[in-house]
Design a protein around this motif. Structure first.
Motif, short mmCIF file in Angstrom:
data_model
loop_
_atom_site.label_atom_id
_atom_site.label_comp_id
_atom_site.label_asym_id
_atom_site.label_seq_id
_atom_site.Cartn_x
_atom_site.Cartn_y
_atom_site.Cartn_z
N VAL A 134 60.64 -9.03 91.39
CA VAL A 134 61.09 -10.20 90.64
C VAL A 134 61.79 -9.77 89.35
CG1 VAL A 134 60.32 -12.23 89.37
CG2 VAL A 134 59.39 -11.75 91.62
N ALA A 135 61.19 -8.84 88.61
CA ALA A 135 61.78 -8.39 87.36
C ALA A 135 63.11 -7.69 87.58
CB ALA A 135 60.80 -7.46 86.63
N ALA A 140 65.83 -10.22 88.83
CA ALA A 140 66.24 -11.11 87.75
C ALA A 140 67.13 -10.40 86.74
CB ALA A 140 65.01 -11.69 87.06
N ALA A 185 62.91 -16.14 85.83
CA ALA A 185 61.90 -15.28 86.47
C ALA A 185 60.56 -15.97 86.31
CB ALA A 185 61.88 -13.89 85.85
N ASP A 205 56.46 -16.57 87.52
CA ASP A 205 55.25 -16.04 88.14
C ASP A 205 54.31 -17.21 88.34
OD1 ASP A 205 53.09 -14.73 89.09
OD2 ASP A 205 52.83 -13.37 87.39
N LEU A 232 54.55 -10.17 85.37
CA LEU A 232 55.84 -10.19 84.69
C LEU A 232 55.73 -9.91 83.20
CD1 LEU A 232 57.75 -13.20 86.31
CD2 LEU A 232 57.97 -10.77 86.80
N ARG A 236 61.72 -16.36 81.16
CA ARG A 236 60.49 -15.98 81.84
C ARG A 236 59.48 -17.11 81.73
NH1 ARG A 236 57.03 -11.84 78.80
NH2 ARG A 236 56.23 -13.81 77.97
N SER A 292 66.63 -18.84 90.63
CA SER A 292 65.25 -18.72 90.16
C SER A 292 64.51 -17.78 91.10
CB SER A 292 64.55 -20.08 90.12
OG SER A 292 65.21 -20.96 89.23
N LEU A 293 63.97 -16.70 90.56
CA LEU A 293 63.14 -15.75 91.30
C LEU A 293 61.68 -16.13 91.04
CD1 LEU A 293 64.80 -13.67 92.85
CD2 LEU A 293 65.92 -14.13 90.68
N GLU A 311 57.68 -15.60 92.00
CA GLU A 311 56.62 -14.83 92.65
C GLU A 311 55.53 -15.78 93.12
OE1 GLU A 311 53.49 -11.15 91.81
OE2 GLU A 311 54.94 -11.77 90.26
#
Length: 368
Positions: A138-139, A142, A155, A157, A165, A209, A238-239, A241
């Motif tokens: 993810v990091a 992004a 990003a 979580d 993250l 974030r 948008s990523l 997790e």
């Protein structure tokens, strides 16, 4: 001729060379005596206001402001380059004679990451097992997308606490803001960029974030739906997790991190079977991650297990699995700096970001 009858001349005409005699000193008029008054106390100097960054745009944390108290050895590992020195020298020599394809391949992958989108794309990232590398993916994804795109990237979580993250994408503000933003989106129906900046921890550039705080409750299905719709209005990509049991109906694509460790094949097969049953049309991109420098035989075994998994009830997957090889910088688990990631892993991340964005170009839950 008297002095009053003489013609008036300038000082330069009367004194060639520009020198003018000094005038006699004049007597200063005496000032009247001031009445005697009580001495006034000297004003105290006003202390300067503390330098506090604005809340709307928190500044990134400096090295001595990192939220995690880690030993020096681990910090040194995080500052190492992914490629050793001898390999970087060999890459420089190979590139100087024109026989290196990395610059062209990397530039092509970055161009594909700039694919235009009509509405915000939501790409989920889930790990087949714990420690599979989902937070690192993810990091890294992004950061790649925020570097090459001018629009906003999120990003997120949504797994819970502690968030992976926080150490990988450190920011000056420790706030999470995910639960508050989801509640705001559910109450008002829509959120804008102002609300996103007020709740998210802003990183340098256009990256935001969002994580869960310590006292937040888990997100409900209604919270996720409102949050996803709000992210689509504010962020191009948008990523997110997720855990293995999350609802995948509102995603455009899913990245599955499979660790190249013995014993992960059964967990990956079970996870992919569950995804295939619940969301048969969702594009799935499996990634073989090697976080612990496993031998090449384990990597080939994990890839063979993925190749044997069908993508639907009738056909098997024909495209090869993506890879994220072992990288000394990424394996530290701290702040990700793409400049310190090795060349081959940097290309792998850029290619995965481009393919995930291409797969997410369709409607939610539909194959691209």
């Amino acid at each position: 001729m008297s002095d009053d009858q003489m013609p008036q001349r300038s000082p330069d005409q009367r004194f060639p060379g520009g020198w003018t005699p000094a005038a006699p000193p004049r007597a200063r008029p005496q000032e009247p005596a001031r009445p005697q008054t009580e001495p006034q106390p000297e004003p105290r100097p006003t202390p300067p206001p503390p330098s506090v960054p604005p809340r709307s745009r928190p500044q990134p944390a400096a090295e001595d402001e990192e939220p995690l108290d880690l030993p020096d050895e681990l910090r040194k590992r995080a500052a190492r380059h992914g490629d050793p020195l001898w390999l970087r020298l060999a890459q420089t020599i190979r590139r100087s004679i024109g026989s290196d394809s990395f610059p062209g391949d990397f530039a092509g992958a970055l161009d594909a990451c700039q694919r235009p989108v009509t509405t915000g794309r939501r790409i989920g990232v889930v790990g087949a097992t714990g420690g599979a590398g989902a937070s690192t993916l993810v990091a890294a994804l992004a950061l790649v997308l925020s570097d090459v795109r001018a629009d906003h990237i999120a990003a997120v979580d949504a797994v819970g606490r502690p968030s992976g993250l926080l150490p990988r994408l450190p920011a000056g503000s420790p706030r999470g803001g995910l639960a508050g933003l989801a509640a705001l989106a559910g109450a008002h129906g829509e959120i804008g960029l102002h609300e996103l900046r007020a709740h998210a921890a802003a990183l340098p550039g256009n990256l935001h974030r969002l994580t869960l705080d310590a006292g937040d409750r888990p997100l409900t299905a209604a919270d996720r739906e409102g949050l996803y719709q709000g992210l689509s209005r504010t962020c191009a990509v948008s990523l997110i997790e997720l855990d293995a049991h999350a609802d995948l109906r509102h995603l455009h694509a899913l990245v599955v991190a499979v660790p190249a460790t013995p014993g992960s094949g059964g967990a990956a097969a079970s996870l992919l079977a569950g995804i295939r049953a619940s969301s048969p049309g969702l594009p799935v991109l499996p990634v073989v991650v090697n976080p612990h420098a496993c031998p090449a035989s384990d990597v080939r075994l994990a890839e063979a297990n993925l190749d044997a998994q069908p993508v639907s009830a009738t056909r098997r997957r024909t495209t090869p699995a993506h890879h994220l090889d072992h990288d000394r910088h990424l394996a530290a688990g701290l702040a990700v700096d793409l400049r310190l990631v090795g060349e081959r892993r940097r290309l792998q991340v850029a290619a995965l970001a481009a393919n995930a964005l291409h797969a997410a170009s369709g409607a939610p839950g539909d194959a691209a």
